[in-house]
Design a protein around this motif. Sequence first.
Motif, short mmCIF file in Angstrom:
data_model
loop_
_atom_site.label_atom_id
_atom_site.label_comp_id
_atom_site.label_asym_id
_atom_site.label_seq_id
_atom_site.Cartn_x
_atom_site.Cartn_y
_atom_site.Cartn_z
N ALA A 124 0.85 -1.19 0.00
CA ALA A 124 0.00 0.00 0.00
C ALA A 124 0.89 1.24 0.00
CB ALA A 124 -0.90 -0.02 1.23
N CYS A 125 0.69 2.12 -0.99
CA CYS A 125 1.50 3.34 -1.07
C CYS A 125 0.56 4.55 -1.06
CB CYS A 125 2.29 3.37 -2.37
SG CYS A 125 3.37 1.95 -2.57
N LEU A 126 0.88 5.54 -0.24
CA LEU A 126 0.06 6.75 -0.17
C LEU A 126 0.51 7.70 -1.29
CD1 LEU A 126 -2.13 8.13 1.57
CD2 LEU A 126 -0.28 9.19 2.88
N ARG A 127 -0.40 8.03 -2.20
CA ARG A 127 -0.04 8.85 -3.35
C ARG A 127 -1.13 9.87 -3.64
NH1 ARG A 127 3.98 6.73 -2.36
NH2 ARG A 127 5.37 5.44 -3.65
N THR A 128 -0.77 10.90 -4.43
CA THR A 128 -1.76 11.89 -4.86
C THR A 128 -2.18 11.57 -6.28
OG1 THR A 128 -0.78 13.57 -3.45
CG2 THR A 128 -2.18 14.36 -5.23
N ARG A 154 -5.85 12.36 -2.22
CA ARG A 154 -4.66 11.65 -1.74
C ARG A 154 -5.18 10.29 -1.27
NH1 ARG A 154 0.47 12.41 -1.21
NH2 ARG A 154 1.61 11.84 0.68
N CYS A 155 -4.63 9.21 -1.82
CA CYS A 155 -5.24 7.90 -1.54
C CYS A 155 -4.19 6.79 -1.51
CB CYS A 155 -6.27 7.59 -2.62
SG CYS A 155 -5.52 7.15 -4.19
N LEU A 156 -4.65 5.62 -1.09
CA LEU A 156 -3.76 4.45 -1.10
C LEU A 156 -3.82 3.82 -2.49
CD1 LEU A 156 -4.28 2.52 2.25
CD2 LEU A 156 -2.35 3.96 1.55
N VAL A 157 -2.67 3.46 -3.00
CA VAL A 157 -2.61 2.79 -4.31
C VAL A 157 -2.02 1.40 -4.10
CG1 VAL A 157 -1.64 2.85 -6.64
CG2 VAL A 157 -2.25 4.99 -5.48
N LEU A 158 -2.73 0.38 -4.62
CA LEU A 158 -2.20 -0.99 -4.57
C LEU A 158 -2.02 -1.49 -5.99
CD1 LEU A 158 -4.47 -1.77 -1.69
CD2 LEU A 158 -2.26 -2.86 -1.73
N TRP A 159 -0.86 -2.00 -6.25
CA TRP A 159 -0.50 -2.40 -7.61
C TRP A 159 -0.21 -3.90 -7.63
CZ3 TRP A 159 -0.07 -2.87 -12.47
CH2 TRP A 159 1.10 -3.19 -13.15
N PHE A 160 -1.01 -4.64 -8.41
CA PHE A 160 -0.84 -6.10 -8.52
C PHE A 160 -0.50 -6.44 -9.97
CE2 PHE A 160 -4.14 -5.28 -5.32
CZ PHE A 160 -3.63 -5.95 -4.22
N PRO A 161 0.78 -6.53 -10.30
CA PRO A 161 1.09 -6.90 -11.69
C PRO A 161 0.57 -8.32 -11.98
CG PRO A 161 3.08 -6.29 -10.44
CD PRO A 161 1.98 -6.41 -9.46
N GLY A 162 -0.02 -8.52 -13.18
CA GLY A 162 -0.48 -9.85 -13.55
C GLY A 162 0.70 -10.78 -13.74
N GLU A 198 -5.69 -1.10 -7.43
CA GLU A 198 -6.79 -0.67 -6.55
C GLU A 198 -6.46 0.71 -6.03
OE1 GLU A 198 -8.29 -4.94 -4.79
OE2 GLU A 198 -7.76 -3.35 -3.39
N LEU A 199 -7.41 1.63 -6.20
CA LEU A 199 -7.26 2.99 -5.68
C LEU A 199 -8.21 3.12 -4.50
CD1 LEU A 199 -7.42 4.82 -9.14
CD2 LEU A 199 -5.34 4.23 -7.85
N HIS A 200 -7.68 3.31 -3.29
CA HIS A 200 -8.54 3.46 -2.11
C HIS A 200 -8.73 4.96 -1.88
CE1 HIS A 200 -7.72 -0.79 -0.40
NE2 HIS A 200 -7.51 -0.76 -1.69
N VAL A 201 -9.72 5.52 -2.58
CA VAL A 201 -9.93 6.97 -2.51
C VAL A 201 -10.93 7.29 -1.39
CG1 VAL A 201 -9.47 7.29 -4.97
CG2 VAL A 201 -11.82 6.92 -4.20
N HIS A 202 -11.07 8.58 -1.04
CA HIS A 202 -12.09 8.96 -0.07
C HIS A 202 -13.46 8.70 -0.70
CE1 HIS A 202 -8.62 11.06 1.73
NE2 HIS A 202 -9.21 10.59 2.83
N GLY A 203 -14.42 8.26 0.14
CA GLY A 203 -15.67 7.72 -0.42
C GLY A 203 -16.74 8.74 -0.72
#
Length: 453
Positions: free
Chosen positions: A51-55, A67-75, A86-91
């Motif tokens: 999980a990386c905090l990014r803008t 500003r949100c959490l970014v999760l990167w799952f390479p296939g 996955e972008l975990h943005v404010h809801g």
Amino acid sequence: MKRIRGLAEETIFAPSSGNQKAGVCVIRVSGAGCRKVLDGLVGEPVRARQACLRTLSNTENGEPIDRCLVLWFPGPSSFTGEDVIELHVHGGRAVIDATLRTLGNFSGFRLAEPGEFARRAFLNGKLDLSEVEGLADLINAQTEMQRKLALREADGRVKALYEGWRGRLLHCLSFVEADVDFVDEDDVPDDLGSTISGSLAELLEDVNKHCANPMQGEVLRQGFRVVLAGVPNVGKSSLLNRIAQREAAIVTETAGTTRDVVEVFVDLGGYPVVFCDTAGLRGTEDPVERIGVERAVKAVNEADCVVWMCDERLEWPEAARSLTDSDAIWIRNKGDLGDPGESAPQRSPVSLVVSAQSGEGVVDLLALIQASASERFELTEDIGVVRQRHAECVTNCAGHLEAALKLSGQDHFDTELLAEELRLAARALAKIGGRIDVEDILDRIFGEFCIGK
Ligand SMILES: Nc1nc2c(ncn2[C@@H]2O[C@H](COP(=O)(O)OP(=O)(O)OP(=O)(O)O)[C@@H](O)[C@H]2O)c(=O)[nH]1
Ligand SMILES: [Mg+2]
């Protein structure tokens, strides 16, 4: 493993965490275009599976979106087997809309259809169909028992069971095919019939045991149907309303008020229970009421549990007597009016006195129903057949298995015929996981999903 055909051209995205305003909204992206999102929308590099905090920035004007959490799952190590972000943005609505709008601006990107992430996971061999069905059930589960059952499908236990059977069948088939192809080889047993009939008999016993409590899963998915039945005016609708804690059905002093079956869903100690109020059972000249009575009789016949409500002050019609079932729960309503006494026209086998008006005895009645549901749904080691679709395949498999067993027990039999029966039995099981013949059922299965799954 199947590879997707043509689909990977398009990158799909959708909110995966529901449509309600919430603290966080997970927006999922899947497809070859994910790297464009990392470069354009996220900007700064991210580490895979951390999980990386990014803008996030608007790609058109460079303005920050959130500003949100970014999760990167390479296939292929992702849910769909493709590159996934996955972008975990404010809801909040505006944040979600701005993020979706920006994603939509990338070429080759579009909003996902319902179930499309799961469909890609299936097509990429990440999930088999029984796991996909389990996932749909897990998302739709409303009660604890539905959750437990769904998890057994989603975590691969159903798949493991049927794949295990298929493996045993293929093992037997390998002996038969060896006999057909290489009759002179040493490692093919001389007495083929006796070699495989023991294994086939064992497998058939397992299959039959598994089918002994058919459709337990289907009932658990649809709900345990409890039908409130009895003569008019005993208080069936009043009792339904008391259980539902709302005015679900019309109550009047007039006998013959209820015509349609009125259903109310209740979570009873984790069991999904559907209470059905029905028309009072009596002979009637009124054509509308007659249809109501027919529907009531049908509901009683299809019920998992019948609550017979009686009032000894009222005559119990012959038509209703013939329907009574020894397993049913007998209750007398209007307990607040006192016992009708010996002067009542009849005494019925009442096990509980309740009052829909005061609520007396209703908790005890619900406990009896819960006990009946828990007996029915006892989740044993063998999970039983969980879906109508699986039941058809397992029954089909059992038929071919029986035919194969019969053949193998004969002194002389056609090995080609035996091989064909075993192949058909194995095919029936392969259908459950979606290894074969899936085209006609895919839309139905993935249609059960919401957008974002
Ligand atoms: N005193 C008393 N009256 C009740 C009770 N339950 C229902 N009633 C009354 O009995 C009458 C009939 O109630 P309903 O709930 O409509 O009865 P029903 O069995 O659904 O009747 P049908 O729909 O005609 O078959 C109404 O006037 C209710 O207020 C109870 O526990 N105590
Ligand atoms: Mg009624």
